[in-house]
Scaffold this active site. Structure first.
Site, PDB file in Angstrom:
ATOM      1  N   HIS A  62       0.843  -1.206   0.000  1.00 17.60           N
ATOM      2  CA  HIS A  62       0.000   0.000   0.000  1.00 17.60           C
ATOM      3  C   HIS A  62       0.874   1.250   0.000  1.00 17.60           C
ATOM      4  CE1 HIS A  62       1.144  -0.446   4.224  1.00 17.60           C
ATOM      5  NE2 HIS A  62       0.816   0.809   4.424  1.00 17.60           N
ATOM      6  N   HIS A  70       4.721   0.373   0.258  1.00 18.15           N
ATOM      7  CA  HIS A  70       5.454  -0.382   1.272  1.00 18.15           C
ATOM      8  C   HIS A  70       4.619  -1.527   1.820  1.00 18.15           C
ATOM      9  CE1 HIS A  70       3.484   2.995   3.340  1.00 18.15           C
ATOM     10  NE2 HIS A  70       3.429   2.227   4.420  1.00 18.15           N
ATOM     11  N   ARG A  77       4.907   6.277  13.937  1.00 19.08           N
ATOM     12  CA  ARG A  77       4.813   6.854  12.588  1.00 19.08           C
ATOM     13  C   ARG A  77       4.243   8.258  12.641  1.00 19.08           C
ATOM     14  NH1 ARG A  77       1.004   4.255   8.029  1.00 19.08           N
ATOM     15  NH2 ARG A  77      -0.277   6.104   8.302  1.00 19.08           N
TER      16      ARG A  77
END
Ligand code: SIN
Length: 279
Positions: A100, A255, A270
């Site tokens: 994705h 990724h 993240r």
């Protein structure tokens, strides 16, 4: 002040580079130029031996643009800017365990994400990346021309809706926002806003169909593009260590978080940086 002039070393022929010799807590202006060029040229860049606190992580992200606070992911209680990409040792489902790019369902999709290792399994838990410039460039001229006039619809329902993947997995308790479902339409081939290069912009997690085509009609061509886009020569694989940081461009790469460490905990932080409309 950083340790030395940073050097940039390709991770594989087709994708990614490591930027060595920089301290992300206080990069100088010339360090930032080197990082910016590497980010533009390689689509995903990696750093080792960093010592970023959550505040340092946020400060580094802010040097690139506005932070996009994730509507769906488990948030870090203290720092709403930080989404927690985690898997506890008793869980089976990981986050991001399919190819994705982040947030392609937004009208101005995220520029990139900066992922910092916090807790790692002894082995496994690598992240794979694929280069969407290379995927585009390897298509035939005929298919490039066909794709150049197409747009595709991207939706977050399949992943984050009430009937979506995460809400029906053993990660469901941490996920939120299942009523915040939305979609956006983007060109299938974008001109990258930083590099000016063309890149393939559909992805298996969020693209539902080509605009003006039914999902059933779209399926064969999307499936071909998805298989093509992850040909090994376009990919690289990053093995995390304590102190590792990855910074990827969501417009230029896909990724995939490998889910091969059952029985161990993995936690990464993240931060996603906002982007611009794509043309
Ligand atoms: C993600 O898809 O953002 C997570 C990647 C990873 O955990 O390696």
């Amino acid at each position: 002040m950083s340790f030395q002039t940073p050097t940039v070393r390709k991770l594989s022929a087709g994708c990614g580079a490591e930027v060595l010799g920089v301290d992300l807590r206080k990069p100088s202006n010339s360090d930032m130029e080197i990082i910016r060029d590497a980010y533009r040229d390689y689509g995903v860049i990696f750093f080792r031996d960093q010592q970023l606190t959550p505040e340092d992580h946020i400060a580094f992200a802010r040097r690139w643009g506005e932070i996009d606070i994730n509507k769906f992911f488990p948030a870090n209680g203290e720092y709403p800017e930080i989404a927690e990409v985690g898997k506890e040792k008793e869980k089976k489902t990981n986050i991001g365990g399919g190819w994705h790019r982040d947030l392609s369902y937004d009208p101005s999709p995220a520029m990139g994400s900066i992922l910092v290792a916090r807790v790692l399994p002894k082995e496994g838990g690598d992240t794979l990346f694929s280069n969407m410039y290379a995927a585009y460039e390897a298509l035939s001229d005929g298919l490039k021309e066909t794709l150049s006039s197409l747009k595709a619809v991207h939706s977050n329902a399949m992943a984050f809706g009430a009937a979506g993947f995460y809400k029906n997995s053993d990660q469901s308790a941490g996920f939120k926002g299942e009523n915040l479902i939305g979609q956006a339409v983007h060109p299938v081939i974008i001109t990258h806003p930083l590099s000016g290069r063309k890149a393939l912009y559909v992805n298996p997690a969020f693209t539902t169909h080509f605009e003006g085509w039914t999902p059933l009609e779209s399926r064969p061509l999307l499936d071909f593009l998805y298989a093509h886009a992850v040909r090994p020569e376009f990919t690289c694989r990053f093995q995390w260590r304590e102190g590792s940081v990855a910074f990827w461009d969501n417009r230029a790469t896909w990724h995939y978080a490998a889910n091969d460490y059952h029985g161990s905990r993995r936690l990464l932080h993240r931060i996603t940086i906002g982007g611009v409309p794509l043309g």
